[in-house]
Design a protein around this motif. Structure first.
Motif, PDB file in Angstrom:
ATOM      1  N   GLU A 109       0.854  -1.062  -0.076  1.00 29.19           N
ATOM      2  CA  GLU A 109      -0.091  -0.007   0.145  1.00 29.19           C
ATOM      3  C   GLU A 109       0.878   1.281  -0.045  1.00 29.19           C
ATOM      4  N   ARG A 114      -0.630  -1.779  -4.124  1.00 27.84           N
ATOM      5  CA  ARG A 114      -1.806  -2.333  -3.714  1.00 27.84           C
ATOM      6  C   ARG A 114      -2.821  -1.136  -3.804  1.00 27.84           C
ATOM      7  N   LYS A 115      -3.854  -1.337  -4.466  1.00 27.30           N
ATOM      8  CA  LYS A 115      -4.904  -0.165  -4.563  1.00 27.30           C
ATOM      9  C   LYS A 115      -6.273  -0.572  -4.523  1.00 27.30           C
ATOM     10  N   LYS A 120      -8.033  -3.864  -0.695  1.00 25.42           N
ATOM     11  CA  LYS A 120      -6.898  -3.484  -1.422  1.00 25.42           C
ATOM     12  C   LYS A 120      -6.403  -4.682  -2.229  1.00 25.42           C
TER      13      LYS A 120
END
Length: 170
Positions: A109, A114-115, A120
């Motif tokens: 993140e 990671r989104k 996520k």
């Protein structure tokens, strides 16, 4: 006197692009200077696999990480640091890795791998941001686009190279 001058010139080059296995880092340096981030990311993986004698396998194992040549690790890191205004490189990633308590998900993140809003998700390689405005530590990725197209459920396996961060060389 000439011999001393030659030695000083060689040492200057050695400090800039030092390699324990005679890896030529000139192309990586040129890509980074030209801000060709995607090509530099791929070249980084290629030269690291070559330095670790893991080209055929296309990935690192614990032994190849533990025995990765110190000079080569420093050289690659320095090239990324110098050409990204200290935004990218292994030492940047190491600081982030340690600041999130060595947590894979938090690290992903923080560096922008990671989104998602609620859950996520690990990014596909094609979703990586290849420009200077990417999050701090976003590059290099350690992803091999021809082997693994995304982090996905194999994140811990793919992120094995984070073992590089435990090295004192950075």
């Amino acid at each position: 006197m000439e011999k001393l001058l030659i030695t000083e010139t060689q040492n200057t080059w050695k400090n800039e692009l030092s390699s324990e296995h005679n890896i030529d880092y000139t192309y990586l340096q040129d890509l980074l200077k030209a801000e060709q981030w995607k090509e530099a990311d791929r070249e980084t993986l290629a030269v690291m696999l070559k330095a670790a004698d893991r080209e055929k396998q296309g990935w690192f194992n614990n032994e190849s990480i533990d025995n990765f040549p110190c000079n080569d690790l420093r050289t690659i890191n320095q090239l990324w640091i110098q050409n990204s205004n200290r935004r990218f490189g292994f030492s940047v990633q190491k600081r982030i890795w340690e600041s999130v308590g060595r947590d894979y998900e938090k690290f992903g993140e923080q560096v922008g791998w990671r989104k998602g809003m609620l859950t996520k998700q690990w990014l596909y390689y094609r979703e990586i941001t290849f420009n200077i405005n990417a999050p701090l530590g976003h590059l290099p990725t350690f992803m091999a686009p021809n082997i693994s197209s995304c982090w996905g459920p194999f994140a811990r396996l793919v992120l094995r190279p984070l073992g590089f961060f435990s090295r004192e060389d950075l």
